[in-house]
Design a protein around this motif. Sequence first.
Motif, PDB file in Angstrom:
ATOM      1  N   LYS A   1    -127.363 -17.462  59.951  1.00 23.44           N
ATOM      2  CA  LYS A   1    -126.797 -16.393  60.775  1.00 23.44           C
ATOM      3  C   LYS A   1    -126.792 -16.770  62.257  1.00 23.44           C
ATOM      4  O   LYS A   1    -125.800 -16.543  62.968  1.00 23.44           O
ATOM      5  N   ALA A   2    -127.877 -17.383  62.717  1.00 22.20           N
ATOM      6  CA  ALA A   2    -127.930 -17.775  64.135  1.00 22.20           C
ATOM      7  C   ALA A   2    -126.926 -18.892  64.416  1.00 22.20           C
ATOM      8  O   ALA A   2    -126.232 -18.884  65.442  1.00 22.20           O
ATOM      9  N   GLY A   3    -126.841 -19.851  63.500  1.00 20.65           N
ATOM     10  CA  GLY A   3    -125.917 -20.962  63.696  1.00 20.65           C
ATOM     11  C   GLY A   3    -124.463 -20.514  63.655  1.00 20.65           C
ATOM     12  O   GLY A   3    -123.627 -21.008  64.429  1.00 20.65           O
ATOM     13  N   LEU A   4    -124.150 -19.571  62.761  1.00 20.36           N
ATOM     14  CA  LEU A   4    -122.784 -19.053  62.693  1.00 20.36           C
ATOM     15  C   LEU A   4    -122.437 -18.303  63.970  1.00 20.36           C
ATOM     16  O   LEU A   4    -121.314 -18.405  64.488  1.00 20.36           O
ATOM     17  N   SER A   5    -123.402 -17.557  64.496  1.00 25.68           N
ATOM     18  CA  SER A   5    -123.175 -16.823  65.743  1.00 25.68           C
ATOM     19  C   SER A   5    -122.906 -17.779  66.904  1.00 25.68           C
ATOM     20  O   SER A   5    -121.994 -17.554  67.714  1.00 25.68           O
ATOM     21  N   ARG A   6    -123.680 -18.863  66.980  1.00 27.62           N
ATOM     22  CA  ARG A   6    -123.445 -19.859  68.041  1.00 27.62           C
ATOM     23  C   ARG A   6    -122.059 -20.496  67.873  1.00 27.62           C
ATOM     24  O   ARG A   6    -121.333 -20.689  68.846  1.00 27.62           O
ATOM     25  N   PHE A   7    -121.710 -20.822  66.638  1.00 34.98           N
ATOM     26  CA  PHE A   7    -120.419 -21.442  66.359  1.00 34.98           C
ATOM     27  C   PHE A   7    -119.293 -20.525  66.833  1.00 34.98           C
ATOM     28  O   PHE A   7    -118.315 -20.966  67.449  1.00 34.98           O
ATOM     29  N   ALA A   8    -119.431 -19.227  66.536  1.00 32.50           N
ATOM     30  CA  ALA A   8    -118.377 -18.260  66.831  1.00 32.50           C
ATOM     31  C   ALA A   8    -118.205 -17.987  68.320  1.00 32.50           C
ATOM     32  O   ALA A   8    -117.217 -17.369  68.725  1.00 32.50           O
ATOM     33  N   GLU A   9    -119.133 -18.443  69.146  1.00 30.70           N
ATOM     34  CA  GLU A   9    -118.982 -18.241  70.594  1.00 30.70           C
ATOM     35  C   GLU A   9    -117.805 -19.030  71.147  1.00 30.70           C
ATOM     36  O   GLU A   9    -117.191 -18.618  72.143  1.00 30.70           O
ATOM     37  N   THR A  10    -117.480 -20.162  70.515  1.00 29.20           N
ATOM     38  CA  THR A  10    -116.439 -21.035  71.068  1.00 29.20           C
ATOM     39  C   THR A  10    -115.385 -21.474  70.062  1.00 29.20           C
ATOM     40  O   THR A  10    -114.367 -22.042  70.463  1.00 29.20           O
ATOM     41  N   LYS A  11    -115.608 -21.203  68.745  1.00 31.47           N
ATOM     42  CA  LYS A  11    -114.707 -21.733  67.721  1.00 31.47           C
ATOM     43  C   LYS A  11    -114.387 -20.652  66.685  1.00 31.47           C
ATOM     44  O   LYS A  11    -115.205 -19.752  66.439  1.00 31.47           O
ATOM     45  N   PRO A  12    -113.213 -20.757  66.052  1.00 29.89           N
ATOM     46  CA  PRO A  12    -112.817 -19.720  65.091  1.00 29.89           C
ATOM     47  C   PRO A  12    -113.701 -19.695  63.849  1.00 29.89           C
ATOM     48  O   PRO A  12    -114.087 -20.736  63.308  1.00 29.89           O
TER      49      PRO A  12
END
Length: 437
Positions: free
Chosen positions: A313-324
């Motif tokens: 969940k944390a990694g997906l949230s970080r990913f979603a800050e800059t990428k689709p």
Amino acid sequence: MTARALIIGAPRSGSGKTSVTIGLLRAFARRGVKVRGIKTGPDYIDPGFHQAATHLPGLNLDSWAMAPDLLRHLARGQAEDAELLLIESAMGLFDGIVSEENRSGAASDLARLFRLPVLLVLDVSGQSQTAGAIAYGFAHYDPTVEIAGCVLNRAGSERHRKLCGDAIEAAGLPVVGTILRDPTLILPERHLGLVQASEHPEMDAHIERLADAMEASLDLDAIFALAKPFDIPPGSAEKSLPPPGQRIALASDAAFTFLYPHLAREWRSAGAEIIPFSPLADEAPPADCDVCWLPGGYPELHAGRLAAAMNFKAGLSRFAETKPVHGECGGYMVLGETLEDAEGATHEMTGLLSHRTSFARRKMNLGYRQAELLENGPLGRKGETVRGHEFHYASTVSPGADEPFARIADGAGKEIGPSGGRRGFVSGTFFHAIARG
């Protein structure tokens, strides 16, 4: 090499098409025939069984969602290096929606488009000579669809077989075998239909039993002879969905399983890389990918583990800050704030979108979807239309406050309204995208 091809159809769902198709795929493979399976319509479960039987990727061909040129393109790809294609019909052979000519979604559309014969599977339980009338009706209902032969399924005895078979042959159709009633040949089911091939603990042994039954009951040489050379014109990939990115992080485990085989194949053909990761193993999407795709599946069966997967969940949230990040059906549920499982327990999901879903408050949603995209994103550009399918029992108990992802209509063009949600780089919807409109 020119493959031969045959459509396996029936009067209705539940006639035994899937078991016959899987058994035949393995039986022919045992003989050394290079055989591959295709499923008509939007059913994404059966191609997994076809792959399990042949150890080669399955394929969906859907005449409503896919333009004829795309159907030809995908079918020719599946026929490469094959000697035999077995194309399993969805539902009844002629069952589709009212649409433009040969765009109904029915397997009969493919019979016309590809000029292929049909092997008709008849469940003869509870009838005898009436089977002849049913076969006669199929043979004469549409002169552009050739019924080449019949398989009798679930016959109760030799006498039963003879009564049915004689009536069908008197109607002018050959019977290429009879499968006696055997409850052990039935595939297990779940709320979305069949249990997936990867979930069946003894799938290969079950397929072996099906193949044994087909070899003992059916004339494989006659069935191979019924198939016709699959010589169709080249198609075009123009209407396929383009890759959503160059390196695609794909959630892939027991909770995320429903990705149409043709999507992965076309994305790779276009040069994209697909990098699988497992949310259930608490893995985050790799940071060097440029898009994350959460496909459908059964997250409601694993909601507790997903809720506890803090690294994911944390990694997906970080990913979603800059990428689709895009989620379909089950993936869309995981992108929401909470998911209520069948027992009524509520689990915290990723919260990247603000909707809340429930599997305890079930409501079936089923049908083709035409989606007009409301913003640029992984499925295409704003204003473009994507064709797809929706099938789920989960309900939205709170729609949230996000902007809608698309404006959708049913297969006939009747407007349904806004669908899904989008916030920043995150988007999701309950419908599964199949092809561009």
